[in-house]
Scaffold this motif. Structure first.
Motif, PDB file in Angstrom:
ATOM      1  N   ASN A 240       0.806  -1.175   0.030  1.00 52.71           N
ATOM      2  CA  ASN A 240      -0.046   0.110  -0.118  1.00 52.71           C
ATOM      3  C   ASN A 240       0.895   1.273   0.178  1.00 52.71           C
ATOM      4  OD1 ASN A 240      -2.510  -0.677   0.028  1.00 52.71           O
ATOM      5  ND2 ASN A 240      -2.575  -1.401   2.148  1.00 52.71           N
ATOM      6  N   TYR A 241       1.984   1.272   0.672  1.00 52.45           N
ATOM      7  CA  TYR A 241       2.644   2.089   0.868  1.00 52.45           C
ATOM      8  C   TYR A 241       4.246   1.912   1.072  1.00 52.45           C
ATOM      9  CZ  TYR A 241       1.621   1.181   5.568  1.00 52.45           C
ATOM     10  OH  TYR A 241       1.484   0.662   6.807  1.00 52.45           O
ATOM     11  N   HIS A 242       5.188   2.969   0.812  1.00 53.48           N
ATOM     12  CA  HIS A 242       6.575   2.541   1.303  1.00 53.48           C
ATOM     13  C   HIS A 242       6.868   2.407   2.799  1.00 53.48           C
ATOM     14  CE1 HIS A 242      11.013   3.164   1.203  1.00 53.48           C
ATOM     15  NE2 HIS A 242      10.919   3.757   2.224  1.00 53.48           N
ATOM     16  N   GLY A 243       7.431   1.324   3.246  1.00 55.11           N
ATOM     17  CA  GLY A 243       7.694   1.111   4.900  1.00 55.11           C
ATOM     18  C   GLY A 243       6.555   0.310   5.156  1.00 55.11           C
ATOM     19  N   GLU A 244       5.660  -0.209   4.660  1.00 50.89           N
ATOM     20  CA  GLU A 244       4.701  -1.018   4.879  1.00 50.89           C
ATOM     21  C   GLU A 244       5.213  -2.337   5.759  1.00 50.89           C
ATOM     22  OE1 GLU A 244       0.197  -2.193   3.810  1.00 50.89           O
ATOM     23  OE2 GLU A 244       1.855  -2.693   2.199  1.00 50.89           O
ATOM     24  N   VAL A 245       4.823  -2.753   6.644  1.00 49.10           N
ATOM     25  CA  VAL A 245       5.585  -4.096   7.307  1.00 49.10           C
ATOM     26  C   VAL A 245       4.941  -5.390   7.124  1.00 49.10           C
ATOM     27  CG1 VAL A 245       6.489  -2.859   9.206  1.00 49.10           C
ATOM     28  CG2 VAL A 245       4.311  -3.907   9.422  1.00 49.10           C
ATOM     29  N   ALA A 246       3.557  -5.171   6.591  1.00 49.11           N
ATOM     30  CA  ALA A 246       3.020  -6.424   6.332  1.00 49.11           C
ATOM     31  C   ALA A 246       3.006  -6.727   4.710  1.00 49.11           C
ATOM     32  CB  ALA A 246       1.490  -6.378   6.777  1.00 49.11           C
ATOM     33  N   GLU A 247       3.347  -8.042   4.611  1.00 49.28           N
ATOM     34  CA  GLU A 247       3.069  -8.748   3.255  1.00 49.28           C
ATOM     35  C   GLU A 247       1.844  -9.006   3.029  1.00 49.28           C
ATOM     36  OE1 GLU A 247       6.415 -10.878   0.847  1.00 49.28           O
ATOM     37  OE2 GLU A 247       6.066 -11.796   2.819  1.00 49.28           O
ATOM     38  N   ARG A 248       0.987  -8.530   2.017  1.00 51.92           N
ATOM     39  CA  ARG A 248      -0.267  -8.861   1.936  1.00 51.92           C
ATOM     40  C   ARG A 248      -0.819  -9.955   0.846  1.00 51.92           C
ATOM     41  NH1 ARG A 248      -2.018  -3.888  -0.581  1.00 51.92           N
ATOM     42  NH2 ARG A 248      -4.306  -4.264  -0.178  1.00 51.92           N
ATOM     43  N   TYR A 249      -1.431 -10.614   1.141  1.00 47.79           N
ATOM     44  CA  TYR A 249      -2.057 -11.483   0.279  1.00 47.79           C
ATOM     45  C   TYR A 249      -3.643 -11.382   0.326  1.00 47.79           C
ATOM     46  CZ  TYR A 249       2.364 -13.964  -0.022  1.00 47.79           C
ATOM     47  OH  TYR A 249       3.724 -14.131  -0.274  1.00 47.79           O
ATOM     48  N   ALA A 250      -4.335 -12.084  -0.656  1.00 46.11           N
ATOM     49  CA  ALA A 250      -5.735 -12.147  -0.729  1.00 46.11           C
ATOM     50  C   ALA A 250      -6.072 -13.358  -1.283  1.00 46.11           C
ATOM     51  CB  ALA A 250      -6.276 -11.226  -1.892  1.00 46.11           C
ATOM     52  N   TYR A 251      -7.335 -14.167  -0.647  1.00 46.14           N
ATOM     53  CA  TYR A 251      -7.772 -15.478  -0.914  1.00 46.14           C
ATOM     54  C   TYR A 251      -8.577 -15.122  -2.643  1.00 46.14           C
ATOM     55  CZ  TYR A 251      -8.248 -16.093   3.994  1.00 46.14           C
ATOM     56  OH  TYR A 251      -7.881 -16.122   5.317  1.00 46.14           O
ATOM     57  N   ASP A 252      -8.074 -16.262  -3.065  1.00 41.15           N
ATOM     58  CA  ASP A 252      -8.346 -16.204  -4.664  1.00 41.15           C
ATOM     59  C   ASP A 252     -10.057 -16.186  -4.809  1.00 41.15           C
ATOM     60  OD1 ASP A 252      -5.805 -16.564  -5.362  1.00 41.15           O
ATOM     61  OD2 ASP A 252      -5.931 -18.453  -6.114  1.00 41.15           O
ATOM     62  N   ASP A 253     -10.798 -16.582  -3.942  1.00 40.88           N
ATOM     63  CA  ASP A 253     -12.137 -16.751  -4.078  1.00 40.88           C
ATOM     64  C   ASP A 253     -12.763 -15.434  -3.597  1.00 40.88           C
ATOM     65  OD1 ASP A 253     -11.930 -16.848  -1.457  1.00 40.88           O
ATOM     66  OD2 ASP A 253     -12.887 -18.880  -1.102  1.00 40.88           O
ATOM     67  N   GLY A 254     -12.113 -14.535  -3.327  1.00 40.20           N
ATOM     68  CA  GLY A 254     -12.658 -12.905  -2.752  1.00 40.20           C
ATOM     69  C   GLY A 254     -13.034 -13.027  -1.412  1.00 40.20           C
ATOM     70  N   GLY A 255     -12.402 -14.044  -0.561  1.00 38.76           N
ATOM     71  CA  GLY A 255     -12.793 -14.040   1.076  1.00 38.76           C
ATOM     72  C   GLY A 255     -11.849 -13.061   1.779  1.00 38.76           C
ATOM     73  N   GLY A 256     -11.126 -12.175   0.950  1.00 40.66           N
ATOM     74  CA  GLY A 256     -10.670 -11.062   1.772  1.00 40.66           C
ATOM     75  C   GLY A 256      -9.170 -10.940   1.857  1.00 40.66           C
ATOM     76  N   GLU A 257      -8.552 -10.360   2.673  1.00 41.23           N
ATOM     77  CA  GLU A 257      -6.859 -10.223   2.761  1.00 41.23           C
ATOM     78  C   GLU A 257      -6.451 -10.734   4.013  1.00 41.23           C
ATOM     79  OE1 GLU A 257      -6.179  -6.038   1.837  1.00 41.23           O
ATOM     80  OE2 GLU A 257      -4.291  -6.350   3.211  1.00 41.23           O
ATOM     81  N   ILE A 258      -5.161 -11.330   4.000  1.00 40.69           N
ATOM     82  CA  ILE A 258      -4.262 -11.769   5.023  1.00 40.69           C
ATOM     83  C   ILE A 258      -3.103 -11.061   4.915  1.00 40.69           C
ATOM     84  CG2 ILE A 258      -3.751 -13.780   6.386  1.00 40.69           C
ATOM     85  CD1 ILE A 258      -4.749 -15.612   4.119  1.00 40.69           C
ATOM     86  N   GLY A 259      -2.467 -10.822   6.179  1.00 44.36           N
ATOM     87  CA  GLY A 259      -1.202 -10.153   6.298  1.00 44.36           C
ATOM     88  C   GLY A 259      -0.082 -11.176   6.930  1.00 44.36           C
ATOM     89  N   PHE A 260       0.976 -10.830   6.439  1.00 43.78           N
ATOM     90  CA  PHE A 260       1.990 -11.333   7.122  1.00 43.78           C
ATOM     91  C   PHE A 260       3.343 -10.452   7.792  1.00 43.78           C
ATOM     92  CE2 PHE A 260       0.646 -14.504   4.450  1.00 43.78           C
ATOM     93  CZ  PHE A 260       0.088 -15.691   5.336  1.00 43.78           C
TER      94      PHE A 260
END
Ligand code: SAM
Ligand code: SF4
Ligand code: SF4
Length: 347
Positions: A240-260
């Motif tokens: 989303n922006y420089h310095g973001e700590v979370a790596e973002r993933y989304a469920y392929d089926d549209g179930g939303g987002e997860i971060g690591f």
């Protein structure tokens, strides 16, 4: 993507050329939980001496410092603790901070126990976003990870209240510990799939010295991702922006987002623009700092804004912290290096 190029010309850079962009403010050193990974009961027992109210920065002092930090480039604030919702009249502070020209974002991290009570007030005060820590939906594991406290139902009700008043996007922080709660993570993810709430899996960190951290208790995000992929295919999202700590993933089926947040296995010191202010007014340039700069003493001894500005600027310009990177290349002894505790400077 918000840009660090919009920083004021006077904004300081640290020795690794990183600007100061985010400030995490601990507004309360006390907590109503005793999570063993953060405030183990053996240390934080009933006779533990927390700060006296007068030893904590007042709202006027916090606001004064935030004005100075904003002049140096800070745009994002996160209120944390200890448990920030234990700080009396917190919403007054949020409203004051929100009125500062240049503050673009105010977020709060809470364990959620008091969230139902305060959700409406928080939203009305101008809080933009909320992160709720919730390590497991299994009542037994929840109680173990809160240090013996019940409260799962309260946290879930608090989350609903926060959603209803529109404190979105809500994020949930899960500190994943091998053999403690990692076996309950998929259930938690399933529960929040499709809810709009973003679950973020945090690698268990060696913050402070009291939690007896051991590397074998860390579940690398890569391993978690494989376990998740086996249930629900996911794809990577861009930052989303420089310095973001979370790596973002989304469920392929549209179930939303997860971060690591993988501060042990995939470090991100190179883009770290975060500083921290403890509840008693000590400024820290790293979560794993061994010492900080006391701003309360000069403030209470009559230091001018110029003098405080100079102190903050010097501290940032001297900064060369990159603990997580060093941890991964050297064998830093996590248990013997003296570090500040998480409850004291906030996550
Ligand atoms: N009490 C509030 C809460 O728990 O959300 C705010 C303060 S808490 C110190 C901030 C965040 O730090 C929480 O999400 C917590 O799970 C996380 N945290 C605490 N100790 C940690 C550790 N050793 N490793 C990783 N995260 C930790
Ligand atoms: Fe309290 Fe948050 Fe630390 Fe748990 S993680 S003991 S809720 S400050
Ligand atoms: Fe920033 Fe320190 Fe964490 Fe590195 S270890 S990302 S410098 S807070």
């Amino acid at each position: 993507m918000s840009s660090i190029l919009t920083l004021p010309a006077t904004a300081p850079r640290d020795r690794l050329h990183r600007p100061l962009h985010d400030l995490r403010i601990s507004v309360m050193d006390r907590c109503n939980f005793r999570c063993p990974y953060c405030m183990p009961r053996s240390t934080f027992h009933e006779h533990y001496q927390f700060l006296k109210p007068t030893e904590r920065l007042s709202f006027e002092e916090i606001t004064r410092l935030v004005h100075l930090f904003v002049e140096m480039g800070v745009k994002k604030l996160r209120l944390t603790g200890g448990e920030p919702l234990l700080r009396p009249n917190l919403t007054e502070l949020i409203a004051e901070l929100g009125a500062i020209d240049g503050v673009e974002d105010i977020a709060l991290t809470t364990n959620g126990v008091l969230l139902e009570k305060y959700a409406t007030e928080l939203q009305a005060s101008g809080l933009k976003r909320i992160t709720v820590s919730l390590d497991s939906l299994d009542p037994g594991v929840f109680t173990q990870m809160s240090g013996g406290f019940q409260g799962l139902e309260q946290v879930l009700t608090g989350l609903q209240a926060a959603q209803q008043v529109g404190l979105n996007p809500i994020k949930i922080n899960v500190v994943v510990q091998r053999g403690v709660n990692d076996h309950t993570l998929l259930d938690l993810l399933e529960h929040f799939r499709g809810s709009g709430i973003i679950v973020r899996c945090i690698e268990y960190m060696d913050v402070g010295n009291r939690n007896h951290w051991q590397r074998q208790h860390v579940v690398p995000s890569k391993e978690l991702l494989q376990r998740i992929q086996a249930c629900w295919p996911v794809h990577k999202l861009s930052g989303n922006y420089h310095g973001e700590v979370a790596e973002r993933y989304a469920y392929d089926d549209g179930g939303g987002e997860i971060g690591f947040i993988s501060s042990v296995t995939q470090t991100f010191c190179g883009s770290c623009t975060r500083a921290r202010l403890s509840s008693e007014g000590v400024f820290y340039t790293c979560l794993f700092a061994t010492h900080g700069l006391d701003l309360k003493i000069p403030m209470r001894s009559g230091a001018s804004d110029d003098e405080l500005r100079e102190l903050i600027r010097n501290a940032w310009e001297q900064r060369d912290d990159r603990y997580s990177e060093l941890r991964s290349v050297q064998s830093i002894n996590a248990s013997t290096t003296h570090k500040i505790e998480m409850y004291y400077i906030g996550g």
